[in-house]
Design an enzyme around this catalytic site. Structure first.
Site, PDB file in Angstrom:
ATOM      1  N   CYS A   2      -0.265  -4.928  14.534  1.00  0.00           N
ATOM      2  CA  CYS A   2      -0.307  -4.340  15.878  1.00  0.00           C
ATOM      3  C   CYS A   2       1.095  -3.863  16.251  1.00  0.00           C
ATOM      4  CB  CYS A   2      -0.754  -5.387  16.896  1.00  0.00           C
ATOM      5  SG  CYS A   2      -2.250  -6.240  16.420  1.00  0.00           S
ATOM      6  N   ARG A  27       0.561   1.622  14.013  1.00  0.00           N
ATOM      7  CA  ARG A  27       0.471   0.227  13.573  1.00  0.00           C
ATOM      8  C   ARG A  27      -0.892  -0.384  13.881  1.00  0.00           C
ATOM      9  NH1 ARG A  27       5.330  -2.166  12.601  1.00  0.00           N
ATOM     10  NH2 ARG A  27       4.450  -4.191  13.112  1.00  0.00           N
ATOM     11  N   TRP A  74      -4.594  -3.723  16.075  1.00  0.00           N
ATOM     12  CA  TRP A  74      -5.397  -3.597  14.860  1.00  0.00           C
ATOM     13  C   TRP A  74      -6.094  -4.936  14.740  1.00  0.00           C
ATOM     14  CZ3 TRP A  74      -4.859  -5.826   9.723  1.00  0.00           C
ATOM     15  CH2 TRP A  74      -5.725  -5.257   8.774  1.00  0.00           C
ATOM     16  N   ASN A 100       1.759  -9.767  17.757  1.00  0.00           N
ATOM     17  CA  ASN A 100       1.460  -9.160  16.457  1.00  0.00           C
ATOM     18  C   ASN A 100       1.591 -10.268  15.432  1.00  0.00           C
ATOM     19  OD1 ASN A 100       1.133  -7.528  14.210  1.00  0.00           O
ATOM     20  ND2 ASN A 100       3.301  -7.047  14.112  1.00  0.00           N
ATOM     21  N   GLY A 101       0.514 -10.508  14.671  1.00  0.00           N
ATOM     22  CA  GLY A 101       0.550 -11.555  13.647  1.00  0.00           C
ATOM     23  C   GLY A 101      -0.755 -12.329  13.668  1.00  0.00           C
ATOM     24  N   GLU A 480      -2.187   6.074  -7.827  1.00  0.00           N
ATOM     25  CA  GLU A 480      -1.729   6.441  -6.473  1.00  0.00           C
ATOM     26  C   GLU A 480      -2.511   7.648  -5.973  1.00  0.00           C
ATOM     27  OE1 GLU A 480      -0.382   5.111  -4.204  1.00  0.00           O
ATOM     28  OE2 GLU A 480       0.167   6.704  -2.835  1.00  0.00           O
ATOM     29  N   LYS A 484      -4.678   7.596  -2.423  1.00  0.00           N
ATOM     30  CA  LYS A 484      -4.407   8.584  -1.365  1.00  0.00           C
ATOM     31  C   LYS A 484      -5.699   9.237  -0.904  1.00  0.00           C
ATOM     32  CE  LYS A 484      -0.963   8.004  -0.812  1.00  0.00           C
ATOM     33  NZ  LYS A 484      -0.855   6.741  -0.217  1.00  0.00           N
ATOM     34  N   GLU A 487      -8.035   6.635   0.990  1.00  0.00           N
ATOM     35  CA  GLU A 487      -7.650   6.067   2.294  1.00  0.00           C
ATOM     36  C   GLU A 487      -7.620   7.095   3.412  1.00  0.00           C
ATOM     37  OE1 GLU A 487      -3.757   4.345   2.538  1.00  0.00           O
ATOM     38  OE2 GLU A 487      -2.908   5.745   1.125  1.00  0.00           O
ATOM     39  N   HIS A 503     -15.672   4.176 -23.019  1.00  0.00           N
ATOM     40  CA  HIS A 503     -16.163   2.793 -23.178  1.00  0.00           C
ATOM     41  C   HIS A 503     -17.045   2.372 -22.009  1.00  0.00           C
ATOM     42  CE1 HIS A 503     -13.661   2.287 -26.688  1.00  0.00           C
ATOM     43  NE2 HIS A 503     -12.660   2.843 -26.021  1.00  0.00           N
ATOM     44  N   LYS A 602      -0.411   0.711   9.293  1.00  0.00           N
ATOM     45  CA  LYS A 602       0.726   1.178   8.499  1.00  0.00           C
ATOM     46  C   LYS A 602       1.376   0.053   7.702  1.00  0.00           C
ATOM     47  CE  LYS A 602       3.771   3.912   6.828  1.00  0.00           C
ATOM     48  NZ  LYS A 602       3.311   4.825   5.762  1.00  0.00           N
TER      49      LYS A 602
HETATM   50  C1  AGP Z   1      -0.096   3.278   1.612  1.00  0.00           C
HETATM   51  O1  AGP Z   1      -0.732   4.579   1.574  1.00  0.00           O
HETATM   52  C2  AGP Z   1      -1.039   2.272   2.144  1.00  0.00           C
HETATM   53  N1  AGP Z   1      -1.242   2.553   3.520  1.00  0.00           N
HETATM   54  C3  AGP Z   1      -0.747   0.835   1.821  1.00  0.00           C
HETATM   55  O2  AGP Z   1      -1.331   0.643   0.571  1.00  0.00           O
HETATM   56  C4  AGP Z   1       0.731   0.374   1.721  1.00  0.00           C
HETATM   57  O3  AGP Z   1       1.340   0.991   0.634  1.00  0.00           O
HETATM   58  C5  AGP Z   1       0.741  -1.137   1.472  1.00  0.00           C
HETATM   59  O4  AGP Z   1       0.151  -1.758   2.594  1.00  0.00           O
HETATM   60  C6  AGP Z   1       2.141  -1.699   1.257  1.00  0.00           C
HETATM   61  O5  AGP Z   1       2.932  -1.466   2.404  1.00  0.00           O
HETATM   62  P1  AGP Z   1       4.522  -1.682   2.288  1.00  0.00           P
HETATM   63  O6  AGP Z   1       5.010  -0.698   1.276  1.00  0.00           O
HETATM   64  O7  AGP Z   1       5.035  -1.424   3.669  1.00  0.00           O
HETATM   65  O8  AGP Z   1       4.748  -3.095   1.835  1.00  0.00           O
END
Ligand code: AGP
Length: 607
Positions: A2, A27, A74, A100-101, A480, A484, A487, A503, A602
């Site tokens: 959050c 966030r 969040w 937040n937490g 990666e 992308k 997500e 396989h 994020k």
């Molecule tokens: C990245 O596109 C994602 N949103 C997510 O996988 C992110 O890379 C992951 O949560 C790690 O975050 P960080 O690099 O801030 O540790």
């Protein structure tokens, strides 16, 4: 995860809080709220839904006092709803908290508080904190907060206000980020620096279990025992415009276009006299001799950067590398030799799993080198050494430029390890360093592929599933590329070693299945071309990515994206950007919320 903000000073606090929350919406964005003091009474205004809904509710509202806290959520405990949105208050409604937490022992505390007579209205862990502060409150808000947080297990960044103390804003943190903004006749708190920049560039970073008491003209930091702490302030160099869209439709496309510059900003300050200078991370021959194996630990996109790191460190420095997601590493009794090198990669420097994994590795005597983007983040402050990426603030939830700079950092570390291990001679080292130095300028050519990818996305965004295949570095890069797409476009996707398709998984290829084949590795090109032909023979449509002049023959794939030729080992640095653009345009064509995808945040500062 959050976003929290807080303000005390001479301005009308409502626009300050709403403006700060707008900088933190990446966030978390399923509900939002503020608590302010008006005519001596605490008022809470909150709503389910985006921050814009709260802004509509508060149009024309002005608080009479100038202290308050705000939150954008969040959801972790309790679905997005009015009752579960923050701020939360005690029964009397004169103490409010944003958080937040995750409070891991909240159920036990909640049960005990109910037995003491507390009435709860939400399912959240945070509401427990409000009632706990109330329980300890006998006229001293700092004392009550200090006693309350001493009972909390888990992670927290808290903002606390009370109409009984309109001249005080209190903040506390453990394992969740919190920054204190140092103003002139005003002071602030926030989860992240962009929320403060409009008012100040000077900040304090709170350490774990510290509590800050903010007045309009004073900030005092205490440890968990109530002892005041001295703290150096940090002056933020980057500017607000870097945290704005700058005319782009989305933060994500803006941040992709920043890649040439931020990759240069990450590389060139460390490039002098033909050498890469990594003195900031203190890797010497002794460290390399102590290191029979390197662990790279991260999550998500950062983990994928670590996978590329494995291939290049093993190829160049001939040191075995084990790459693992932090959420697995932290719970499996990992084997770490005292003194061995462990590389932690994290854009935010606050990811809960990565932070916990780093602490596990430290317990076992590892030397921790962290590759981090956010200055002063928890991971950067607890690591033995930090190699900062200079990507600047990355606002889009889907990481792009941060990944590219993570790769730049990993390549520099790999070359440093190879030089110290003498696995490459001086001439090869010089050739590779010059090759790496040419990459940022080439990124401008890569960005020219965006029209081609936009057109291709227009014809393919209705795909229900996409396969990304490759061999060697192309395979780890495809991980990666696949994430992308998933997500931000919500299209199912899988990254697959091209040689492994036959396989089993090739059974999924049918007429019209979209396959993206990354084919930059010259020594594996023929094999990858064969794999493209295999899927084509079963009806697949293929988008190929390869180097111009030595790539996939024109008649093999349905569409081919050509990259300027560099040494195979640097291919991921160039090939990832077309994949980011592909994912972006697929998501735009589908009408998705590119910068704030559903269910995501994020930085995942909770488990
Ligand atoms: C990245 O596109 C994602 N949103 C997510 O996988 C992110 O890379 C992951 O949560 C790690 O975050 P960080 O690099 O801030 O540790």
């Amino acid at each position: 995860m959050c976003g929290i903000v807080g303000y005390i000073g001479g301005r009308d606090v409502v626009p300050v809080l709403l403006g700060g929350l707008s900088k933190l919406e990446y966030r978390g964005y399923d509900s939002a709220g503020i608590a302010v003091v008006k005519s001596g009474r605490l008022e809470i205004h909150k709503t389910k839904g985006r921050l814009s809904k709260l802004q509509d509710i508060l149009k024309g509202f002005a608080a009479s006092d100038t202290v308050g806290i705000g939150h954008t959520r969040w959801a972790t405990h309790g679905e997005p709803s009015y009752e579960n949105s923050h701020p939360h208050a005690n029964c009397a409604g004169d103490i409010a908290v944003v958080h937040n937490g995750i409070i891991e022992n909240y159920m036990k505390l909640k049960q005990w508080l109910i037995e003491q007579g507390a009435k709860f209205i939400s399912q959240t862990d945070t509401e427990v904190v409000a009632h706990l502060i109330n329980h300890f409150y006998v006229g001293d808000l700092l004392d009550a907060v200090t006693k309350a947080v001493a009972h909390l297990e888990g992670s927290y960044a808290l903002g606390v206000v009370s109409d009984k103390h309109p001249d005080t804003l209190i903040a506390a943190r453990k394992d969740s980020p919190l920054v204190v903004g140092i103003g002139d006749g005003e002071n602030l708190i926030a989860s992240d620096i962009p929320a403060l920049l409009e008012y100040t560039r000077d900040v304090y970073f709170l350490n774990d279990k510290e509590i800050a008491v903010l007045g309009k003209d004073a900030i005092t930091i205490y440890d968990e025992y109530g002892q005041t702490q001295q703290r150096e302030s940090y002056h933020v160099e980057w500017d607000v415009s870097q945290a704005e869209k700058g005319g782009y439709e989305h933060f994500m496309i803006k941040e992709i276009h920043e890649e040439p510059r931020v990759m240069a900003d990450t590389f060139f300050p460390r490039y002098r006299d033909g050498m890469i200078d990594l003195c900031e991370i203190g890797i010497d021959k002794q460290t390399v001799e102590n290191t029979k194996k390197i662990n790279i630990i991260a999550c998500g996109t950062a983990y994928h950067a670590g996978m590329v790191g494995k291939y290049i460190i093993e190829e160049l420095a001939r040191i075995p590398v084990e790459v693992e997601v932090a959420s697995e590493f932290r719970y499996r009794q990992p084997i770490i030799d005292p003194g061995q090198l462990v590389i932690i990669i994290s854009q935010s420097g606050e990811t809960a799993d990565t932070l916990a994994a780093m602490r596990e590795a430290k317990k076992r005597g590892a030397k921790i080198v962290a590759v981090v983007n956010v200055v002063g983040s928890t991971i950067s402050r607890e690591a033995d050494a930090v190699l900062y990426t200079h990507a600047g603030p990355e606002i889009a939830v889907a990481s792009t430029k941060a990944y590219n700079t993570q790769l730049m950092a990993i390549y520099m570390i790999a070359l440093e390890l190879a030089r110290l291990s003498d696995t490459i001679d001086a001439a090869e080292y010089t050739r590779l360093v010059i090759g790496l130095s040419s990459v940022p300028a080439l990124m401008n050519d890569i960005l020219k592929t965006k029209e081609q990818l936009q057109k291709f996305a227009c014809c393919n965004f209705s795909q229900s599933s996409v396969f990304f295949i490759g061999r060697g570095l192309d395979y780890v890069l495809s991980m990666e590329a696949s994430l992308k797409l998933k997500e931000i476009s919500y299209i199912h996707s899988e990254a697959y070693a091209a040689g492994e398709l036959k396989h089993g998984t090739i059974a999924l290829i049918e007429e019209g299945t979209l396959v993206v084949a990354i084919a930059t590795q010259q020594k594996l090109l023929e094999k990858t071309v064969s794999n493209i032909k295999e899927v084509k023979a079963r009806g697949a449509r293929v988008l190929a990515v390869c180097f111009e002049g030595c790539g996939v023959p024109d008649d093999v794939a349905d569409e081919t994206v050509y990259l300027p030729k560099v040494d195979d080992v640097f291919a991921p640095l160039l090939a990832v950007t077309p994949m980011q653009l592909f994912a972006y345009y697929m998501a735009v064509e589908k009408g998705c919320d590119v910068d704030k995808p559903r269910n995501l945040a994020k930085s995942v500062t909770v488990e």
